[in-house]
Design an enzyme around this catalytic site. Structure first.
Site, PDB file in Angstrom:
ATOM      1  N   GLY A   1       0.800  -1.217   0.000  1.00  9.04           N
ATOM      2  CA  GLY A   1       0.000   0.000   0.000  1.00  9.04           C
ATOM      3  C   GLY A   1       0.831   1.265   0.000  1.00  9.04           C
ATOM      4  CB  CYS A   2       4.204   2.066   0.844  1.00  8.63           C
ATOM      5  SG  CYS A   2       3.718   1.920   2.572  1.00  8.63           S
ATOM      6  CB  ALA A   3       4.068   5.326  -3.722  1.00 12.74           C
TER       7      ALA A   3
END
Length: 137
Positions: free
Chosen positions: A49-51
């Site tokens: 869920g993190c870029a």
């Protein structure tokens, strides 16, 4: 409820009036962290869920949460340092009672992070809360 280390960051942010100075300060906090051992950068510690690439490695001892982390993005490394200041040293049973969004709002981070970075911060907070909840059970 915030830890003393987090309060120091809040005080630093109050002193730094310009957001670019605050941004640089967050990056410096990240640079000051020890890098996470490459052997700990595995799928089990990766935060989805993190870029950016983000790894959080929790350690529970005596019912107290501590975690290390790392990222391939300097600003995200700094955000990990901020979350460590907020959560490290907290009894696992108290982690859920920390309103991380409200505490981070004191720093004005939401106004200056992209939507992707904000989502990543939420994903890191969710992981921290999950690890603490599992340890408290």
């Amino acid at each position: 409820m915030a830890r003393d280390a987090f309060e120091e960051i809040v005080e630093d942010f109050e002193f730094l009036e310009d957001w670019e100075d605050r941004y640089r300060h967050v990056i410096e906090l990240g640079k000051a962290m020890e890098p996470l051992d490459e052997a700990l950068k595995v799928p089990a510690t990766k935060v989805e869920g993190c870029a950016s690439q983000v790894w959080l490695h929790p350690k529970i001892a005596g019912g107290i949460l501590e975690f290390d982390g790392d990222s391939d993005a300097m600003i995200v490394r700094g955000l990990i340092a901020v979350l460590r200041a907020l959560y490290n040293g907290t009894p696992v049973g108290e982690v859920a009672s920390i309103d991380a969004q409200a505490e981070l709002a004191r720093l004005g981070l939401h106004d200056h992070l992209s939507a992707q970075r904000s989502n990543g911060v939420r994903a890191m907070i969710e992981r921290i809360r999950l690890v603490a909840a599992e340890a408290a059970a």
